[in-house]
Design an enzyme around this catalytic site. Structure first.
Site, PDB file in Angstrom:
ATOM      1  N   ASP A   1       0.833  -1.191   0.000  1.00  0.00           N
ATOM      2  CA  ASP A   1       0.000   0.000   0.000  1.00  0.00           C
ATOM      3  C   ASP A   1       0.877   1.255   0.000  1.00  0.00           C
ATOM      4  OD1 ASP A   1      -2.699   1.246   0.464  1.00  0.00           O
ATOM      5  OD2 ASP A   1      -1.709   1.927   2.294  1.00  0.00           O
TER       6      ASP A   1
ATOM      7  N   GLU B   1       1.506  -0.496  -5.054  1.00  0.00           N
ATOM      8  CA  GLU B   1       0.583   0.585  -5.377  1.00  0.00           C
ATOM      9  C   GLU B   1       1.479   1.802  -5.587  1.00  0.00           C
ATOM     10  OE1 GLU B   1      -3.477   2.575  -3.620  1.00  0.00           O
ATOM     11  OE2 GLU B   1      -1.842   2.216  -2.226  1.00  0.00           O
TER      12      GLU B   1
END
Length: 709
Positions: A355, A391
């Site tokens: 993330d 990401e």
């Protein structure tokens, strides 16, 4: 739980500084925790009644406080208290009134109860340390037995080209599944149940990407609203499976989440499915300076967090969550690397999705693909062999969007792919070359001098963050009122189209149009070069009723409703996944050379090769793609050429039907319709075509033609 030894019998022996966390042995347990700013560290043991026994750790080596406690074994609850300087203006927050979790705890039991007790500072005077004891408001770290009967567990180790990822939430997927026993719903054991595993196998995906399963804590403001952080992007324990997803913990077995998680991984592996974890190494649950002191802040704030140069009372925040982990400090880097290795070696997972991954590359502030973290990962014999997916964006920096900039080992969520596919199928004039580039693997991002493969691109249309596929074709705007922020949260850049009316409708024309839009986008996703990522439930028409930021909705908004399903879409998706798996031409591991090698051809609807003028036409919304299945094919692992049939893929994003002329790509080649997203059953009855024949492609739809060899 191993009974705690009586306080009078406890003694501390010299331990090992190298065994961070709580490591049980035959005669006791080694405890070791890092803090270079502490003057003293006290180990706190708790019995079943909650009675606390404090044991000072007197041995200190290279920043680590450690000791071996005879008679202590698995099941023991513990925490730490740290004495030392308290001066937030200098970035140090030592406060022995605060019970702290072990950063290396293998399991955590209990919940944070928010209140002034968990704040490191006095509520009435933020410059002074709080004297309120937090122990009664804190969960406990647990000593865990690492042994598990893995037997013949084998990692599937699928190549990226053969990978189809299914993003899913452990609780949301199983909470209402009728085939999962009620006592297992919402848990790791529920996901391991044959009903859940069987659904995934029947669907045909090859990997599950689990939303965060590290122990997390909801934000205090959500708790005050009666909500929680359902997604789990608020980590407090990087080695601990979240206890809230454990049937064993629910049944009164603290620490049982560890073996339950392992059993889930083993069951998924047995079914041939890889397990990828969504991990949050960019920030923690302690938020900004006003947040709670639960672990890292109280142990060694400057080591774990990036502090503002010139004002260490404030945090650098590249995450939007109040703090950022300090990827330039050896202590934080060791924590991250030790955690990754632990989940790979001890928990047997297959890889990770990171993330807000650019935060990990900010060793000196700016994103750098040769930062210490990336170097460590690439050199490590364990992590370098795992699936690593980034990401590739974080928050608020001039270089926050780093798509295409990650090191060669990494794969990336392709945000440009998502945006282009959404725009194309709502008939926005993005340029036909942009759509073609995304379909063919985004060579502008990963090819050329970068020398990466098409599989560097993880292709996505929808993920947990944003609309589901059903909502993408049913809403023009977000509807996040239930989140309690007056619909201000969540992105406004949805690139969605409601097909004529906002939200649910009984209008058969609109419902059919939404179905066609869904099938067209799924077909694009599953036939594009790269690694497809399917949001769990999209194949069933799962809706969140227009909520595009459902992170705080632990309820029917986010849980799968297994009683309501678009069965036609589900059957179509299963067939589409099987089609991709059956035909290696759609899973190429390298960029195709184009006309020079006759592997790849681009044609206008008139059947003519695309010219520069055609590519430059800003209004173009249609295209034919030719894929040669036998020209210089990829090789299987045993070296066998992956020869395939030839294919023509006809894309029509116009709102009217469009006639395509079959191009003359091979003498005498005859073409059979394999897929028609406008009318799926029609493909089976469509007569064969040959060069020069006309075929009508329905509005906003895809037709796939196969040319048998």
């Amino acid at each position: 739980m191993t009974a705690t030894a009586r306080p009078g019998t406890l003694r501390v022996l010299p331990g090992s500084q190298f065994l961070l966390g709580a490591t049980p042995a035959a005669s006791g347990t080694n405890f070791a925790v890092t803090s270079s700013v502490a003057d003293a560290v006290t180990l706190c043991l708790f019995d079943d009644a909650g009675t606390e026994t404090q044991i000072p750790l007197v041995d200190y080596d290279a920043g680590v406080w450690h000791g071996f406690i005879p008679g202590i074994g698995p099941g023991q609850a513990y925490g730490y208290r740290v004495s030392g300087p308290y001066d937030p203006s200098r970035g140090v927050w030592c406060n022995p009134a605060k019970l702290l979790l072990d950063p290396y705890a293998r399991a955590i039991h209990g919940e944070v109860r928010f209140g002034p007790e968990v704040l490191g500072y006095a509520a009435a005077d933020p410059g002074a340390p709080s004297t309120l004891d937090s122990a009664g408001h804190m969960p406990r770290s647990l000593v865990v037995d690492p042994e598990f009967a893995w037997a013949d567990d084998r990692l599937p180790r699928r190549r990226y080209a053969d990978t189809i990822i299914y993003e899913v939430h452990v609780k949301g997927f199983t909470m209402r599944h009728p085939g999962v026993p009620e006592q297992l719903r919402g848990t790791y054991a529920g996901l391991a149940h044959e009903a859940a595993v069987g659904y995934l196998v029947d669907l045909g995906v090859s990997a599950v990407e689990l939303l965060p399963v590290h122990q997390s804590v909801p934000e205090a403001f959500l708790v005050q609203r009666g909500l929680t952080n359902y997604w789990g992007y608020n980590t407090i324990g990087y080695f601990a499976p979240h206890g809230g997803y454990s049937a064993a913990v629910r049944a009164g077995q603290p620490g049982g989440q560890v073996d339950e998680f392992k059993a889930m991984v083993k069951a998924l592996h047995t079914a041939g499915l890889e397990v990828l974890l969504d991990v949050v190494f960019n920030h923690t649950a302690e938020a900004g300076p006003e947040g709670p002191t639960l672990c890292f802040r109280g142990l060694d704030n400057p080591a774990y967090y990036r502090l503002q140069p010139g004002d260490p009372s404030r945090y650098v925040d590249t995450t939007g969550c109040g703090n950022s982990l300090n990827a330039g400090d050896p202590v934080a880097l060791q924590l991250i690397m030790d955690s990754l290795r632990y989940w790979l070696t001890e928990m047997h997972v297959d890889g990770f999705r990171f993330d807000l991954a650019p935060t990990l590359g900010r060793q000196e502030g700016g994103f750098d693909q040769v930062s210490a973290f990336f170097d460590l990962v690439s050199q490590d014999p364990v992590t370098s062999r795992a699936k690593l997916i980034a990401e590739p964006w974080d928050v608020g920096q001039g270089d926050s969007y780093d798509l295409g900039r990650f090191p060669p080992l990494w794969r990336e969520w392709n945000g440009k792919y998502r945006d282009s596919v959404r725009d194309f199928w709502r008939s926005h004039p993005i340029g036909i070359g942009e759509f073609a580039t995304r379909f063919a693997g985004s060579s502008d991002l990963y090819g050329g001098a970068r020398r990466r493969r098409p599989t560097a691109s993880v292709n996505l249309v929808t993920v947990h963050d944003g609309f589901t596929l059903a909502d993408l074709v049913s809403y023009n705007a977000k509807h996040n009122e239930a989140n309690g922020e007056s619909n201000r949260d969540g992105t406004d850049d949805n690139r969605s189209w409601n097909c004529g009316t906002e939200g649910p409708t009984s209008d058969p024309g609109i419902r059919e149009l939404r179905g066609r839009q869904s099938r067209a986008m799924l077909t694009t996703l599953l036939l594009s070069f790269g690694v497809p990522l399917l949001l769990g439930g999209d194949e069933r028409g799962r809706t969140q009723h227009g909520n595009n930021n459902a992170y705080c909705q632990d309820n029917d908004t986010t849980w799968f409703d297994w009683t309501v399903s678009d069965e036609e879409l589900l059957a179509f998706t299963r067939r589409l996944i099987a089609f991709r798996k059956d035909h290696p031409v759609f899973r190429r591991r390298r960029y195709l050379a184009g006309a020079e090698a006759a592997e790849l051809g681009w044609f206008t609807p008139a059947g003519a090769p695309m010219t520069a003028a055609d590519w430059a036409d800003p209004a173009a919304l249609s295209l034919a793609v030719y894929l040669d299945g036998s020209d210089d094919p990829d090789r299987a692992e045993d070296g066998t050429p992956l020869v395939d049939d030839d294919f023509l893929v006809l894309f029509n994003a116009w709102w009217e039907p469009l006639d395509f002329i079959v191009p003359g790509v091979r003498d005498g080649q005859r073409w059979q319709a394999e897929m028609d997203t406008y009318d799926p059953p029609a493909a089976a009855t469509t007569p064969q075509r040959q060069a020069g024949d006309r075929i009508t492609v329905g509005p906003r739809s895809v037709t796939v033609l196969r040319g048998p060899r």
